[in-house]
Write an enzyme that holds these catalytic residues in place. Structure first.
Site, PDB file in Angstrom:
ATOM      1  N   ARG A  69       0.646  -1.071  -0.097  1.00  0.00           N
ATOM      2  CA  ARG A  69      -0.030  -0.042  -0.134  1.00  0.00           C
ATOM      3  C   ARG A  69       0.961   1.214  -0.003  1.00  0.00           C
ATOM      4  NH1 ARG A  69      -3.515  -2.643  -1.741  1.00  0.00           N
ATOM      5  NH2 ARG A  69      -5.568  -3.356  -0.604  1.00  0.00           N
TER       6      ARG A  69
ATOM      7  N   HIS B 144      -2.240   0.866  -9.436  1.00  0.00           N
ATOM      8  CA  HIS B 144      -2.614  -0.140  -8.712  1.00  0.00           C
ATOM      9  C   HIS B 144      -3.490  -1.123  -9.555  1.00  0.00           C
ATOM     10  CE1 HIS B 144      -4.234  -0.647  -4.110  1.00  0.00           C
ATOM     11  NE2 HIS B 144      -4.308  -2.047  -4.834  1.00  0.00           N
TER      12      HIS B 144
HETATM   13  P1  NDP Z   1      -1.780 -12.038   4.408  1.00  0.00           P
HETATM   14  O1  NDP Z   1      -2.697 -11.483   5.574  1.00  0.00           O
HETATM   15  O2  NDP Z   1      -2.071 -13.356   3.860  1.00  0.00           O
HETATM   16  O3  NDP Z   1      -0.229 -11.747   4.687  1.00  0.00           O
HETATM   17  C1  NDP Z   1       0.370 -10.780   5.437  1.00  0.00           C
HETATM   18  C2  NDP Z   1       1.877 -11.158   5.644  1.00  0.00           C
HETATM   19  O4  NDP Z   1       2.646  -9.836   6.292  1.00  0.00           O
HETATM   20  C3  NDP Z   1       2.102 -12.236   6.710  1.00  0.00           C
HETATM   21  O5  NDP Z   1       3.090 -12.981   6.408  1.00  0.00           O
HETATM   22  C4  NDP Z   1       2.330 -11.457   8.128  1.00  0.00           C
HETATM   23  O6  NDP Z   1       3.116 -12.124   8.973  1.00  0.00           O
HETATM   24  C5  NDP Z   1       2.896 -10.264   7.531  1.00  0.00           C
HETATM   25  N1  NDP Z   1       2.963  -8.966   8.462  1.00  0.00           N
HETATM   26  C6  NDP Z   1       1.918  -8.392   8.871  1.00  0.00           C
HETATM   27  N2  NDP Z   1       1.964  -7.618   9.788  1.00  0.00           N
HETATM   28  C7  NDP Z   1       3.479  -7.542   9.915  1.00  0.00           C
HETATM   29  C8  NDP Z   1       4.471  -6.797  10.773  1.00  0.00           C
HETATM   30  N3  NDP Z   1       4.075  -5.930  11.662  1.00  0.00           N
HETATM   31  N4  NDP Z   1       5.840  -7.226  10.564  1.00  0.00           N
HETATM   32  C9  NDP Z   1       6.138  -8.172   9.738  1.00  0.00           C
HETATM   33  N5  NDP Z   1       5.141  -9.073   9.054  1.00  0.00           N
HETATM   34  C10 NDP Z   1       3.739  -8.579   9.205  1.00  0.00           C
HETATM   35  O7  NDP Z   1      -1.984 -10.762   3.249  1.00  0.00           O
HETATM   36  P2  NDP Z   1      -1.826 -10.990   1.552  1.00  0.00           P
HETATM   37  O8  NDP Z   1      -0.534 -12.014   1.394  1.00  0.00           O
HETATM   38  O9  NDP Z   1      -3.175 -11.566   1.098  1.00  0.00           O
HETATM   39  O10 NDP Z   1      -1.731  -9.439   1.216  1.00  0.00           O
HETATM   40  C11 NDP Z   1      -0.852  -8.703   1.457  1.00  0.00           C
HETATM   41  C12 NDP Z   1      -0.980  -7.398   1.252  1.00  0.00           C
HETATM   42  O11 NDP Z   1      -0.861  -7.088  -0.256  1.00  0.00           O
HETATM   43  C13 NDP Z   1      -2.458  -6.785   1.360  1.00  0.00           C
HETATM   44  O12 NDP Z   1      -2.800  -6.408   2.752  1.00  0.00           O
HETATM   45  C14 NDP Z   1      -2.721  -5.680   0.402  1.00  0.00           C
HETATM   46  O13 NDP Z   1      -2.191  -4.459   1.105  1.00  0.00           O
HETATM   47  C15 NDP Z   1      -1.608  -5.830  -0.682  1.00  0.00           C
HETATM   48  N6  NDP Z   1      -2.253  -6.199  -1.927  1.00  0.00           N
HETATM   49  C16 NDP Z   1      -2.074  -5.303  -2.970  1.00  0.00           C
HETATM   50  C17 NDP Z   1      -2.431  -5.525  -4.312  1.00  0.00           C
HETATM   51  C18 NDP Z   1      -2.222  -4.660  -5.463  1.00  0.00           C
HETATM   52  O14 NDP Z   1      -2.922  -5.097  -6.379  1.00  0.00           O
HETATM   53  N7  NDP Z   1      -1.185  -3.864  -5.261  1.00  0.00           N
HETATM   54  C19 NDP Z   1      -3.804  -6.714  -4.327  1.00  0.00           C
HETATM   55  C20 NDP Z   1      -3.712  -7.434  -3.344  1.00  0.00           C
HETATM   56  C21 NDP Z   1      -3.146  -7.272  -2.067  1.00  0.00           C
HETATM   57  P3  NDP Z   1       2.521 -13.492   9.667  1.00  0.00           P
HETATM   58  O15 NDP Z   1       2.696 -14.488   8.503  1.00  0.00           O
HETATM   59  O16 NDP Z   1       3.516 -13.794  10.882  1.00  0.00           O
HETATM   60  O17 NDP Z   1       1.196 -13.293  10.120  1.00  0.00           O
END
Ligand code: NDP
Length: 326
Positions: free
Chosen positions: A241, A289
């Site tokens: 984001r 995006h």
């Molecule tokens: P998930 O919820 O499946 O995965 C999130 C990952 O981020 C997990 O591994 C989590 O850790 C890690 N994480 C969260 N908070 C922290 C932190 N504070 N420190 C370190 N690691 C952290 O999300 P998705 O993979 O489905 O999506 C990720 C993001 O991609 C979405 O939130 C969105 O913002 C973005 N996105 C962008 C798109 C675009 O078109 N540009 C389209 C779709 C999504 P843990 O495994 O330990 O929980």
């Protein structure tokens, strides 16, 4: 912190008798969803705001960013389904604590992200940004090829998207690493966890891909303090984001030569204002995006499957955990 993160489970309001889903997003996708619901889940009534006679009958809402006014009228709402993969657009304070919040998990989003990330990694690995600049200046300027095994690709965020991206770039032979909040074990990937291991992770990324969700903890995570830990000449791909990136830190690190390029799919705000310096920066490639988009057919089926799980008292795919905020 997400609403509803208190200790005692909040009391739900009256349950609506029928299963009615209110859809308030893109009309074109809505038409496809309506057909799929009619054919594959005729017991779930699919309505748009214009067709909503009784707000108290709405049990589910599929939306991008519903207004507080709408949410207040939906007195029997039990689950809010984001039509996209992120939920950071929701103002959690608008959401009653008993309403379950669910992000979209469907194969179309993963496929799109994998394509985009592979394209971006190879674009940067093979120096296409430099070749684009050279072409404009009529310079025939081959750069020495770095073998993939000597290029280190790191992914911040090892969720469904981060892991899919790592799996897809692996066959090229890059040296892979990942970073997440909790520890993961992924074959062929050096996994790091938590703040204590962030610097080590960053120090080993020639290409950094941001795929963490936007939360209070990750806002501004791509800043001078972190990006300057990347090796000199590293590149950034931000598909998370816009709020993850401190823009002037990126600009100064590019201008100082510490970073050599960035591919940005997300900005804050979107669309990017006309006068923004990113538009004309020679070392920034911008996309609007589009890394991945919810695919109408697969998303409708994912939503139906989640409603079935909810009705059966099972956990839903992509349900947001209030204690983590994602
Ligand atoms: P998930 O919820 O499946 O995965 C999130 C990952 O981020 C997990 O591994 C989590 O850790 C890690 N994480 C969260 N908070 C922290 C932190 N504070 N420190 C370190 N690691 C952290 O999300 P998705 O993979 O489905 O999506 C990720 C993001 O991609 C979405 O939130 C969105 O913002 C973005 N996105 C962008 C798109 C675009 O078109 N540009 C389209 C779709 C999504 P843990 O495994 O330990 O929980």
């Amino acid at each position: 912190m997400v609403a509803g993160s208190g200790h005692a489970p909040p009391v739900r309001r009256k349950k609506a008798d029928g299963m009615t889903l209110l859809y308030t997003s893109d009309p074109e996708r809505g038409r496809i969803w309506r057909e799929i619901f009619a054919a594959e889940a005729p017991d779930i009534a699919f309505v748009t705001p214009e067709e909503m006679n009784d707000p108290a009958a709405i049990r589910y809402l599929a939306a991008w960013d519903p207004s507080r006014e709408l949410l207040e009228r939906l007195t029997s709402l039990q689950a809010l389904f984001s039509v996209g993969a992120g939920i950071d657009q929701f103002d959690m304070s608008k959401l009653p604590p008993y309403v379950r919040l669910v992000r979209m998990i469907e194969p179309g989003i993963v496929e799109g992200m994998v394509e985009y990330a592979c394209g971006a990694v190879l674009t940067l690995h093979r120096g296409f940004i430099d070749y684009g600049l050279a072409q404009r200046e009529h310079r025939w300027a081959p750069v020495k090829l770095v073998p993939a095994a000597e290029r280190r690709v790191g992914v911040m965020g090892l969720g469904q998207l981060g892991q899919a991206v790592l799996k897809a770039v692996r066959p090229f032979g890059f040296a892979l690493s990942g970073w997440s909040r909790t520890r993961h074990e992924i074959e062929g990937v050096a996994c790091h966890a938590g703040e204590a291991e962030l610097d080590t992770f960053l120090a080993h990324c020639d290409i950094l891909i941001c795929l963490v969700p936007l939360t209070a903890e990750t806002r501004g995570i791509l800043c001078r303090k972190t990006l300057s830990k990347l090796p000199r000449g590293a590149v950034l791909i931000n598909v998370g984001r816009g709020g993850h990136l401190v823009e002037h830190d990126l600009l100064s690190l590019l201008d100082e030569g510490h970073l050599s390029a960035a591919i940005l799919d997300v900005t804050e705000p979107e669309p990017l204002p006309q006068e923004h310096p990113f538009w004309d920066h020679p070392r920034i490639l911008l996309t609007p995006h589009i890394a991945s988009m919810t695919r109408a057919d697969t998303a409708a089926r994912a939503l139906i499957a989640n409603i079935r799980k909810f009705e059966a008292g099972l956990p839903m795919d992509g349900e947001v955990r209030p204690d983590r905020g994602y």
